[in-house]
Design an enzyme around this catalytic site. Structure first.
Site, mmCIF file in Angstrom:
data_model
loop_
_atom_site.group_PDB
_atom_site.id
_atom_site.type_symbol
_atom_site.label_atom_id
_atom_site.label_comp_id
_atom_site.label_asym_id
_atom_site.label_seq_id
_atom_site.Cartn_x
_atom_site.Cartn_y
_atom_site.Cartn_z
ATOM 1 N N LYS A 22 0.810 -1.195 -0.147
ATOM 2 C CA LYS A 22 0.088 0.092 0.073
ATOM 3 C C LYS A 22 1.016 1.202 0.075
ATOM 4 O O LYS A 22 0.631 2.243 -0.790
ATOM 5 C CB LYS A 22 -0.787 0.079 1.207
ATOM 6 C CG LYS A 22 -1.493 1.286 1.670
ATOM 7 C CD LYS A 22 -2.395 1.387 2.838
ATOM 8 C CE LYS A 22 -2.007 1.759 3.913
ATOM 9 N NZ LYS A 22 -1.617 3.133 4.226
ATOM 10 N N ASN A 23 1.985 1.357 0.954
ATOM 11 C CA ASN A 23 2.573 2.537 1.019
ATOM 12 C C ASN A 23 3.631 2.960 0.180
ATOM 13 O O ASN A 23 4.242 3.975 0.220
ATOM 14 C CB ASN A 23 3.123 2.677 2.547
ATOM 15 C CG ASN A 23 2.085 2.868 3.461
ATOM 16 O OD1 ASN A 23 0.925 3.218 3.087
ATOM 17 N ND2 ASN A 23 2.458 2.670 4.911
ATOM 18 N N CYS A 120 -5.399 12.861 12.334
ATOM 19 C CA CYS A 120 -6.215 11.721 12.312
ATOM 20 C C CYS A 120 -6.346 10.827 13.569
ATOM 21 O O CYS A 120 -5.512 11.294 14.708
ATOM 22 C CB CYS A 120 -5.606 10.843 11.282
ATOM 23 S SG CYS A 120 -4.049 10.206 11.387
ATOM 24 N N ARG A 125 -0.274 14.916 13.060
ATOM 25 C CA ARG A 125 0.386 14.681 11.659
ATOM 26 C C ARG A 125 0.164 15.979 10.659
ATOM 27 O O ARG A 125 -0.349 15.830 9.591
ATOM 28 C CB ARG A 125 -0.417 13.575 11.017
ATOM 29 C CG ARG A 125 -0.413 12.271 11.641
ATOM 30 C CD ARG A 125 -0.891 11.053 11.327
ATOM 31 N NE ARG A 125 -0.109 10.712 10.084
ATOM 32 C CZ ARG A 125 -0.488 9.531 9.337
ATOM 33 N NH1 ARG A 125 -1.807 9.171 9.447
ATOM 34 N NH2 ARG A 125 0.176 9.112 8.447
ATOM 35 N N ASP A 308 3.918 0.875 12.309
ATOM 36 C CA ASP A 308 2.818 0.093 11.539
ATOM 37 C C ASP A 308 2.702 -1.260 11.822
ATOM 38 O O ASP A 308 1.783 -2.122 11.411
ATOM 39 C CB ASP A 308 2.805 0.132 9.886
ATOM 40 C CG ASP A 308 2.524 1.725 9.436
ATOM 41 O OD1 ASP A 308 2.086 2.462 10.249
ATOM 42 O OD2 ASP A 308 2.949 1.813 8.293
ATOM 43 N N ARG A 400 -8.875 -0.321 4.370
ATOM 44 C CA ARG A 400 -7.960 0.468 3.925
ATOM 45 C C ARG A 400 -6.698 0.029 3.579
ATOM 46 O O ARG A 400 -5.860 0.413 2.514
ATOM 47 C CB ARG A 400 -7.715 1.745 4.812
ATOM 48 C CG ARG A 400 -8.978 2.750 4.915
ATOM 49 C CD ARG A 400 -8.656 3.861 5.806
ATOM 50 N NE ARG A 400 -7.859 4.616 5.221
ATOM 51 C CZ ARG A 400 -7.306 5.659 5.649
ATOM 52 N NH1 ARG A 400 -7.525 6.178 6.780
ATOM 53 N NH2 ARG A 400 -6.047 6.266 5.051
#
Ligand code: EPU
Length: 422
Positions: A22-23, A120, A125, A308, A400
């Site tokens: 994803k990232n 968030c 952030r 993460d 997500r």
């Protein structure tokens, strides 16, 4: 709204695979803006965040399309000569990483208008470092009505030292610097494998970047870039999550198509906790011992232990023999899973950035919910171990960042299903 229901039913066994990262996918899709024409990206995970990024690009006038059938991991993006360089609030508020279009838009089209991401669930952030980088390259930056607006004729290469290490900040600056006139030297750059992967893709487009993967990156600007055909690296966090699923159930699982090197800090911790982890070609196998033992862990920028994976490792440590200390140094508010894990019988005390986790022999199933992606993953993992039924609500957080997680776990023997919730 969907929920996931899990009934802990013992060890997971078998083979699975990692999807694309994803990232890595998010900045790479944004980078298409730098080169008009048709790009082909392979191994692109089909996730809510990826769909949002494609929507951001389409809103600007690009045409993206995911292929069907066997080639469904392939995304084609047609980028026109001129785009409408705006990322609206409706999209940015659902995904902060939309801010990744700021660098390429400013560099290629001389103008960007991107909704300012707010805080968030995991912290405030800010994006001050992204803006500092663009300003150093000569962009004018304004904040108007909740939008960041940039203007530049042609960016000019310059030395930039980040005040702190930022992954998407480094990526944004890289994408701006590739079309700037002259040399940009980025110091205190993020070293994450996803930054290295973005640099690889940009170099394939014709950019001249060296040093990505270290904390000093040199970019010699070029006049134009061309479209690419590229397969994205495997997702190290998804891989780590699947390995913890094996560990927390006392199982034996091989995750194929993984990137073992990128996961080294996680592999080390799992070994320290008593799991047998071996690299088999491009796969990683985890064979759990009996009960894992406590380990201390501190999240850090790559090559440290990734933030993460903190929530997922904590679920495992909640079942360990002994007491572990988990320190979170990247985000100020990334312990929201703790209260929910406690509802499942975990013994965890939080003091500021540190959690003290006293392992219990067995968690018990409960209805729980999460407020962010990795916290949701941690609750699913806890549910695999727990006695009885766990229902994880608000699965959209999980969607997500994980492609078909429940299907992958079910194929390994987990009793897990998706249900419609109220
Ligand atoms: N920060 C600032 N100013 C900035 C930028 C960052 O103060 O201009 C602070 C942040 O508030 C945070 C720290 O610096 O405390 C590090 O943030 P970073 O910018 O590195 O995070 P990010 O780029 O926004 C990416 C990943 C995150 C991952 C972090 C850290 C993407 C799309 N997102 O976020 O992924 O946690 O790096 O590794 O790459 C996830 O996948 O679940 C996720 C949250």
């Amino acid at each position: 709204m969907d929920a996931i229901v899990i009934e802990g039913n013992g060890p997971l066994h078998g083979e699975t695979y990692a999807s694309g990262a994803k990232n890595a996918a998010l900045p790479i899709l944004a980078s298409a803006l730098l080169a008009p024409g048709e790009h082909t990206f392979r191994n692109v995970p089909d996730l809510a965040d990826v769909r949002t990024m494609l929507k951001v690009l389409d809103t600007m006038g690009c045409e993206s399309q995911r292929l069907k059938g066997k080639k469904q991991d392939t995304v084609l993006i047609k980028v026109p000569q001129r785009v409408h360089p705006e990322a609206p609030y409706e999209l940015v508020k659902t995904m902060r990483a939309s801010v990744l279009v700021l660098g390429p838009l400013t560099a290629r089209y001389g103008r960007a208008r991107v909704s300012m991401p707010g805080g968030c669930a995991i912290g405030a952030r800010p994006i001050d470092q992204h803006l500092k980088g663009l300003e150093a390259l000569g962009a004018e930056v304004d904040l108007q009505e909740g939008y960041v607006e940039t203007r530049a004729k042609r960016l000019k290469g310059a030395p930039v030292t980040f005040d702190l290490i930022t992954v998407t900040g480094t990526e944004n600056l890289l994408m701006a610097a590739v079309l700037a006139k002259g040399r940009t030297l980025i110091e205190n750059a993020a070293r994450e494998p996803e930054v290295e992967e973005l640099a690889r893709v940009l170099n394939k487009m014709g950019a001249r970047i060296s040093g990505a993967g270290s904390d000093v990156i040199t970019v010699d600007g070029v006049d134009e870039l061309k479209p690419v055909d590229h397969a994205i690296i495997p997702d190290r966090i998804e891989t780590g999550t699947l390995l913890v699923a094996a560990a927390i159930t006392g199982g034996d699982v091989l995750v194929k198509r993984a990137a073992p090197e990128a996961l080294e800090p996680v592999i080390q911790k799992l070994r320290e906790a008593g799991c047998k982890v071996t690299v088999e070609g491009d796969g990683i196998r985890l064979v759990a011992g009996s009960r894992v033992h406590a380990v201390d862990v501190k999240t850090q920028e790559h090559p440290g232990f990734p933030t993460d994976m903190q929530a997922q490792l904590m679920a495992l440590l909640a079942t360990a023999h002994g007491t572990s200390v988990v320190a979170e140094t990247i985000f100020e508010n990334r312990f929201m899973h703790v209260a929910e894990l406690r509802r499942m019988g975990a013994d965890i005390a939080v003091d500021g950035h540190t959690a003290v986790v006293r392992g219990v022999a067995r968690l018990s199933g409960a209805p729980v919910m999460a407020t962010d992606l990795r916290a949701s993953a941690s609750l699913v993992l806890a549910g695999l171990h727990a006695a009885g039924k766990t229902k994880v609500a608000r699965v959209y957080h999980l969607d997500r960042g994980y492609e078909r997680l429940e299907k992958k776990l079910r194929a390994l023997g987990a009793k897990i299903r998706r249900v419609k919730d109220r």
